[in-house]
Design a protein around this motif. Structure first.
Motif, PDB file in Angstrom:
ATOM      1  N   PHE A  32       6.827  11.722  -3.965  1.00  0.00           N
ATOM      2  CA  PHE A  32       6.447  11.590  -2.556  1.00  0.00           C
ATOM      3  C   PHE A  32       5.332  10.556  -2.444  1.00  0.00           C
ATOM      4  O   PHE A  32       4.382  10.552  -3.218  1.00  0.00           O
ATOM      5  N   ASN A  33       5.445   9.681  -1.467  1.00  0.00           N
ATOM      6  CA  ASN A  33       4.572   8.490  -1.413  1.00  0.00           C
ATOM      7  C   ASN A  33       3.084   8.823  -1.442  1.00  0.00           C
ATOM      8  O   ASN A  33       2.292   8.113  -2.054  1.00  0.00           O
ATOM      9  N   GLU A  74       0.840  -0.555  -2.048  1.00  0.00           N
ATOM     10  CA  GLU A  74       2.060  -1.348  -1.860  1.00  0.00           C
ATOM     11  C   GLU A  74       3.095  -0.849  -2.852  1.00  0.00           C
ATOM     12  O   GLU A  74       2.832  -0.773  -4.059  1.00  0.00           O
ATOM     13  N   TYR A  75       4.277  -0.502  -2.349  1.00  0.00           N
ATOM     14  CA  TYR A  75       5.314   0.134  -3.157  1.00  0.00           C
ATOM     15  C   TYR A  75       6.349  -0.901  -3.609  1.00  0.00           C
ATOM     16  O   TYR A  75       6.829  -1.708  -2.818  1.00  0.00           O
ATOM     17  N   HIS A  76       6.689  -0.841  -4.907  1.00  0.00           N
ATOM     18  CA  HIS A  76       7.693  -1.748  -5.469  1.00  0.00           C
ATOM     19  C   HIS A  76       8.919  -0.981  -5.968  1.00  0.00           C
ATOM     20  O   HIS A  76      10.043  -1.450  -5.845  1.00  0.00           O
ATOM     21  N   ALA A  77       8.697   0.187  -6.545  1.00  0.00           N
ATOM     22  CA  ALA A  77       9.790   1.017  -7.065  1.00  0.00           C
ATOM     23  C   ALA A  77       9.297   2.455  -7.129  1.00  0.00           C
ATOM     24  O   ALA A  77       8.097   2.720  -6.973  1.00  0.00           O
ATOM     25  N   SER A  78      10.214   3.381  -7.380  1.00  0.00           N
ATOM     26  CA  SER A  78       9.876   4.802  -7.313  1.00  0.00           C
ATOM     27  C   SER A  78       9.795   5.437  -8.700  1.00  0.00           C
ATOM     28  O   SER A  78      10.592   5.136  -9.585  1.00  0.00           O
ATOM     29  N   ALA A  79       8.836   6.343  -8.844  1.00  0.00           N
ATOM     30  CA  ALA A  79       8.766   7.184 -10.035  1.00  0.00           C
ATOM     31  C   ALA A  79       9.567   8.456  -9.791  1.00  0.00           C
ATOM     32  O   ALA A  79       9.706   8.911  -8.647  1.00  0.00           O
ATOM     33  N   ASP A 114       1.060  -0.646  -6.463  1.00  0.00           N
ATOM     34  CA  ASP A 114      -0.294  -1.149  -6.699  1.00  0.00           C
ATOM     35  C   ASP A 114      -1.196  -0.777  -5.536  1.00  0.00           C
ATOM     36  O   ASP A 114      -0.723  -0.388  -4.460  1.00  0.00           O
ATOM     37  N   CYS A 115      -2.490  -0.840  -5.779  1.00  0.00           N
ATOM     38  CA  CYS A 115      -3.423  -0.355  -4.775  1.00  0.00           C
ATOM     39  C   CYS A 115      -4.675  -1.209  -4.721  1.00  0.00           C
ATOM     40  O   CYS A 115      -4.993  -1.955  -5.653  1.00  0.00           O
ATOM     41  N   GLU A 116      -5.379  -1.064  -3.626  1.00  0.00           N
ATOM     42  CA  GLU A 116      -6.727  -1.612  -3.458  1.00  0.00           C
ATOM     43  C   GLU A 116      -7.601  -0.463  -2.966  1.00  0.00           C
ATOM     44  O   GLU A 116      -7.246   0.239  -2.014  1.00  0.00           O
ATOM     45  N   LEU A 117      -8.736  -0.255  -3.619  1.00  0.00           N
ATOM     46  CA  LEU A 117      -9.686   0.767  -3.212  1.00  0.00           C
ATOM     47  C   LEU A 117     -11.049   0.108  -3.047  1.00  0.00           C
ATOM     48  O   LEU A 117     -11.543  -0.554  -3.971  1.00  0.00           O
TER      49      LEU A 117
END
Length: 291
Positions: A32-33, A74-79, A114-117
Motif C-alpha cells: 500500500f502506497n 515518487e513511485y516507479h514500481a511496486s513491492a 524514491d523520496c525527499e524529506l
C-alpha cells in the motif's frame, strides 16, 4: 522504468534492510502506497544508529529537535509480499536551519520508490527554527564523506572508569537486571578498559581485558548501549581489545559469552569451549580465540 534522475544504489552509503509483511499489502497484492513513508521513517532510526547517535539524548544535548517540513514520494514500481527491500538514505544538503535528505527503496538494484524529506531543526518547546548546531552538521557531513562516527580509547580505570561505570550500570544492572553487587569487582583496577564515544562526546560502549594466566587474556564486561547496537561499535571495541592483547604478547584470548551474543563472537573468530553454564542467572558459554 528508471530514468537518468532516478537514484541508484551507488548514490548511497546507508541502507536499512526489511522484508515486506503481509499486513503491508493491499487488495492489489502490492505494498500500500502509504507504507513507503513508514519504510523511510523506519530507516531514519537506522541512519541515526549509523551516526552513533542515541537520538533523543543527542537532540537534548544539542538543544533542539528535528521536525518534518516536507515529505514527497515518487513511485516507479511496486513491492510485493516477502520482497526483501533495501531502504537507502542520504544527507543531501544542510542549510541554516533545515536539512534535506533523499532516499530510495530498492529491490536488489531496482529502484521502486524514491523520496525527499526536509527537516527543520527547532526548539522543542516553541517549535521555532534554530540554526543547525555545528557538531551535528560536522557529523552528518563527515558520515556522508565516509569518515568514522565514533572513537575507541583503551586505558585504565582511573581514566575511563566513570564513563564505563555508567554504561555497565545502564546495560547490566538496569537492562539485564544483574544485581549491582555481582557487577563490580576488584579486577577493574588492574584491567585494561576500552571505551567507545561518539563525536558529541557521548559514551556508548565499554569492555575490559584482564589476564587469565600467563600469555592468555580474558575479555569481559562487553556492553553496548541499546540505542546504537548493530552499528559496528561492538566489533570495533572487540578489535581494540584483541589488539591490546596481541600487543602485550598474549597468544590466546578467552571470554564468557552470553548465549544471545555467541554468534557475534563466532563472527570475530571465537569458538565455543566446554559446556554452557549460567552466570548471574544468564546462560553463558566459554569461547576462545588464538592470536
Amino acid at each position: 522504468m528508471a530514468t537518468d534522475t532516478t537514484p541508484r544504489r551507488g548514490d548511497f552509503r546507508f541502507f536499512d534492510r526489511l522484508r515486506v509483511r503481509w499486513a503491508e499489502i493491499d487488495a492489489q497484492k502490492i505494498v500500500f502506497n502509504a507504507h513507503y513513508l513508514m519504510y523511510f521513517d523506519t530507516a531514519v532510526a537506522g541512519y541515526w544508529r549509523a551516526l552513533a547517535l542515541p537520538y533523543a539524548e543527542a537532540m537534548e544535548q544539542l538543544g533542539g529537535d528535528l521536525y518534518v517540513k516536507k515529505a514527497t514520494l515518487e513511485y516507479h514500481a511496486s513491492a510485493r509480499y516477502v520482497d526483501l527491500l533495501d531502504v537507502a538514505r542520504r544527507g543531501e544538503r544542510i542549510g541554516t536551519s533545515s536539512m534535506r535528505f533523499v532516499g530510495c527503496v530498492f529491490r536488489q538494484d531496482e529502484p521502486l520508490v524514491d523520496c525527499e524529506l526536509v527537516y527543520v531543526f527547532a526548539d522543542p518547546h516553541t517549535q521555532t527554527s534554530k540554526p543547525v548546531p555545528v557538531p551535528l552538521r560536522t557529523l552528518l557531513e563527515g558520515f556522508e564523506a565516509g569518515r568514522p562516527t565514533f572513537d575507541v580509547r583503551v586505558g585504565r580505570w582511573g581514566e575511563l572508569g566513570e564513563a564505563a561505570r555508567a554504561i555497565r550500570t545502564e546495560v547490566f544492572v538496569g537492562e539485564q537486571r544483574i544485581p549491582a553487587e555481582l557487577e563490580w569487582d576488584a579486577a577493574d583496577a588492574d584491567a585494561l578498559h576500552a571505551l567507545v564515544s561518539n563525536h558529541l562526546g557521548m559514551p556508548l560502549a565499554t569492555g575490559r581485558l584482564m589476564s587469565a594466566e600467563p600469555g592468555v587474556g580474558k575479555i569481559g564486561r562487553m556492553a553496548v548501549r541499546q540505542a546504537v547496537r548493530g552499528s559496528g561499535i561492538g566489533e570495533a571495541m572487540l578489535a581494540s581489545l584483541l589488539d591490546a592483547a596481541r600487543g602485550r604478547g598474549d597468544r590466546e584470548v578467552r571470554l564468557n559469552a552470553q548465549r544471545s551474543a555467541e554468534g557475534f563472537y563466532r563472527r570475530a573468530g571465537f569458538a565455543a569451549h566446554g559446556a554452557p553454564f549460567e552466570e548471574a542467572g544468564i546462560p553463558h558459554i566459554e569461547m576462545r580465540r588464538a592470536l
